[in-house]
Design a protein around this motif. Structure first.
Motif, PDB file in Angstrom:
ATOM      1  N   UNK A 136       0.849  -1.187   0.000  1.00 12.18           N
ATOM      2  CA  UNK A 136       0.000   0.000   0.000  1.00 12.18           C
ATOM      3  C   UNK A 136       0.885   1.237   0.000  1.00 12.18           C
ATOM      4  N   UNK A 137       0.338   2.328  -0.483  1.00 14.69           N
ATOM      5  CA  UNK A 137       1.081   3.583  -0.464  1.00 14.69           C
ATOM      6  C   UNK A 137       1.369   3.995   0.979  1.00 14.69           C
ATOM      7  N   UNK A 138       0.448   3.670   1.892  1.00 15.05           N
ATOM      8  CA  UNK A 138       0.664   3.973   3.310  1.00 15.05           C
ATOM      9  C   UNK A 138       1.904   3.260   3.833  1.00 15.05           C
ATOM     10  N   UNK A 139       2.068   1.984   3.478  1.00 13.00           N
ATOM     11  CA  UNK A 139       3.239   1.245   3.936  1.00 13.00           C
ATOM     12  C   UNK A 139       4.510   1.687   3.220  1.00 13.00           C
ATOM     13  N   UNK A 140       4.378   2.089   1.962  1.00 14.99           N
ATOM     14  CA  UNK A 140       5.542   2.626   1.251  1.00 14.99           C
ATOM     15  C   UNK A 140       6.074   3.856   1.988  1.00 14.99           C
ATOM     16  N   UNK A 141       5.152   4.674   2.495  1.00 20.54           N
ATOM     17  CA  UNK A 141       5.557   5.870   3.249  1.00 20.54           C
ATOM     18  C   UNK A 141       6.046   5.506   4.646  1.00 20.54           C
ATOM     19  N   UNK A 142       5.328   4.611   5.316  1.00 19.11           N
ATOM     20  CA  UNK A 142       5.670   4.223   6.682  1.00 19.11           C
ATOM     21  C   UNK A 142       7.080   3.637   6.775  1.00 19.11           C
ATOM     22  N   UNK A 143       7.399   2.731   5.842  1.00 16.20           N
ATOM     23  CA  UNK A 143       8.697   2.050   5.872  1.00 16.20           C
ATOM     24  C   UNK A 143       9.745   2.737   4.993  1.00 16.20           C
ATOM     25  N   UNK A 144       9.361   3.848   4.380  1.00 18.97           N
ATOM     26  CA  UNK A 144      10.285   4.632   3.553  1.00 18.97           C
ATOM     27  C   UNK A 144      10.980   3.763   2.491  1.00 18.97           C
ATOM     28  N   UNK A 145      10.129   3.066   1.725  1.00 18.63           N
ATOM     29  CA  UNK A 145      10.653   2.282   0.607  1.00 18.63           C
ATOM     30  C   UNK A 145      11.350   3.199  -0.383  1.00 18.63           C
ATOM     31  N   UNK A 146      12.444   2.728  -0.929  1.00 13.04           N
ATOM     32  CA  UNK A 146      13.121   3.461  -1.994  1.00 13.04           C
ATOM     33  C   UNK A 146      13.155   2.607  -3.257  1.00 13.04           C
ATOM     34  N   UNK A 147      13.384   3.266  -4.378  1.00 13.60           N
ATOM     35  CA  UNK A 147      13.701   2.582  -5.623  1.00 13.60           C
ATOM     36  C   UNK A 147      15.220   2.680  -5.735  1.00 13.60           C
ATOM     37  N   UNK A 148      15.902   1.686  -5.228  1.00 18.21           N
ATOM     38  CA  UNK A 148      17.360   1.736  -5.169  1.00 18.21           C
ATOM     39  C   UNK A 148      17.960   1.630  -6.567  1.00 18.21           C
ATOM     40  N   UNK A 149      18.893   2.531  -6.846  1.00 18.00           N
ATOM     41  CA  UNK A 149      19.638   2.536  -8.107  1.00 18.00           C
ATOM     42  C   UNK A 149      21.103   2.169  -7.878  1.00 18.00           C
TER      43      UNK A 149
END
Length: 200
Positions: A136-149
């Protein structure tokens, strides 16, 4: 990571990253063309996008994985690098050592694609081998997911964990640290190349 079902070696042998051909063409609605091959294609509930529908002749990997869209937003390396970068240092399951990963926040990539979804918006993250990890977008924000390059200061190659990896710093969150190391990254697709945004 949870067991992933891989495509055949033959299917991957001639792999061209999706969006590579389209990224060289002039984008939709007068947008400038990308400066390099497309690495991440974002479809679903987005803004106007910068490319058109699936090409039945040239988007072979996406077709084989039953991806369909009428328009999408394609990010090349330069477009991702232009977003503010975050650095994290999680302990990885593959060697049980901390590694430095860098890239933009996944939520910022979603925003840059023109999506305006709420916390319940679902992010269906797909890897080149067909593995899909919902978030979820909420969890993407909560856990601070990144798109690692980048991994340990270097761009990640295809064939390793890259060129993109949707990942977070599990070491920072007690609920994730309570899990075994092998269970912390099941929702983190490496070889990340397609994101479908589904509004609640």
């Amino acid at each position: 990571m949870h067991k992933r079902v891989f495509l055949s070696t033959a299917a991957l042998a001639g792999l061209t990253l999706p969006g590579a051909g389209q990224a060289q063409a002039v984008g939709q609605k007068g947008k400038p063309p990308a400066s390099g091959p497309g690495l991440l294609t974002v479809s679903g509930a987005i803004g106007p996008g910068n490319r058109g529908a699936i090409d039945p002749a040239l988007d072979q990997l996406m077709l084989k994985q039953k991806i369909r869209f009428d328009q999408a937003h394609v990010f090349d390396f330069a477009a991702l690098a232009a977003l503010p970068a975050i650095t994290i240092k999680p302990t990885l399951e593959y060697d049980s050592k901390p590694h430095t990963l860098k890239g933009p926040l996944l939520a910022d990539v979603v925003k840059a694609a023109g999506a305006a979804g709420g916390d319940g918006t679902r992010l269906m993250m797909r890897a080149v081998d067909g593995y899909v990890a919902p978030l979820t977008l909420a969890d993407a924000r909560k856990y601070r997911f990144i798109v690692a390059t980048h991994l340990d200061g270097a761009p990640m190659p295809l064939g390793g964990l890259g060129p993109l990896w949707a990942v977070y710093d599990a070491d920072r969150y007690p609920d994730m640290m309570a899990k075994s190391l092998s269970e912390r990254f099941g929702g983190c697709p490496w070889g990340f190349y397609h994101l479908d945004i589904v509004t609640a």
